[in-house]
Write an enzyme that holds these catalytic residues in place. Structure first.
Site, short mmCIF file in Angstrom:
data_model
loop_
_atom_site.label_atom_id
_atom_site.label_comp_id
_atom_site.label_asym_id
_atom_site.label_seq_id
_atom_site.Cartn_x
_atom_site.Cartn_y
_atom_site.Cartn_z
N GLY A 45 0.83 -1.20 0.00
CA GLY A 45 0.00 0.00 0.00
C GLY A 45 0.86 1.24 0.00
CD GLN A 50 3.75 6.11 2.17
OE1 GLN A 50 2.73 5.55 1.81
NE2 GLN A 50 4.77 5.48 2.72
CB CYS A 92 5.76 2.75 6.94
SG CYS A 92 5.27 4.25 6.07
CD GLU A 135 -0.93 2.68 2.93
OE1 GLU A 135 -0.54 3.85 2.80
OE2 GLU A 135 -0.13 1.72 3.04
NI NI Z 1 3.17 3.89 5.38
#
Ligand code: NI
Length: 169
Positions: A45, A50, A92, A135
């Site tokens: 994800g 990001q 992450c 997310e």
């Molecule tokens: Ni993340």
């Protein structure tokens, strides 16, 4: 196009994303790039902040590109209900090499728009529930670091500072 994933502590990661109001070619391009970037990083994800786009858009694919029907796009998503508790490991893409146990709801119901602007609702359990919460947190500027216990957070911050000092971050 594979986009560059920004790492903690880039300020954009801590800012809430802007709601999406236009469901146009630019959005479709962002979504396609986000899937490509996720697969290139072997993630499940990714949230738009990001890749440097402060927008309420996230993509999820638990099959990591193996099943086209698993591709999930959530625009302006919100969690409308949640239940249970699960304590499990999480990572992450903005925190390379950091994996930590984080408490999340075991089940969530989410309301979101698709890439064309159509509203839908979906349920997620276990890994999908965890991914949805992770997310959607990104779209609120919340990083999984803050979901850790203070002890784990400090240990990981120390690890990050050490990697930064060694030029490994
Ligand atoms: Ni993340």
């Amino acid at each position: 196009m594979i986009r560059k994933i920004v790492k903690y502590p880039e300020p954009i990661l801590s800012q809430p994303g802007e709601p999406v109001t236009e469901f146009n070619a630019e959005l479709r391009k962002l979504v396609a790039d986000m899937f490509e970037t996720t697969y290139a990083s072997q993630g499940i994800g990714l949230a738009a902040p990001q890749v440097g786009a402060s927008k309420r858009v996230t993509v999820i694919d638990l099959s990591m590109g193996k099943k086209p029907e698993d591709k999930l796009v959530l625009v302006n998503p919100e969690i409308i209900s949640s239940e249970g508790r699960l304590y499990d490991e999480e990572g992450c893409l903005s925190f390379p090499d950091i994996r930590e146990k984080v408490v999340r709801a075991a089940k969530v119901r989410v309301r979101a728009q698709d890439v064309h602007g159509k509203w839908f609702e979906m349920d997620g359990e276990e890994l999908m529930a965890r991914c949805l919460q992770h997310e959607i947190d990104h779209l609120d500027g919340i990083l999984f670091l803050v979901r850790m216990s203070a002890l784990k957070r400090n240990l990981n911050l120390r690890k990050i500072r050490k990697m930064q000092a060694n030029g490994e971050w």
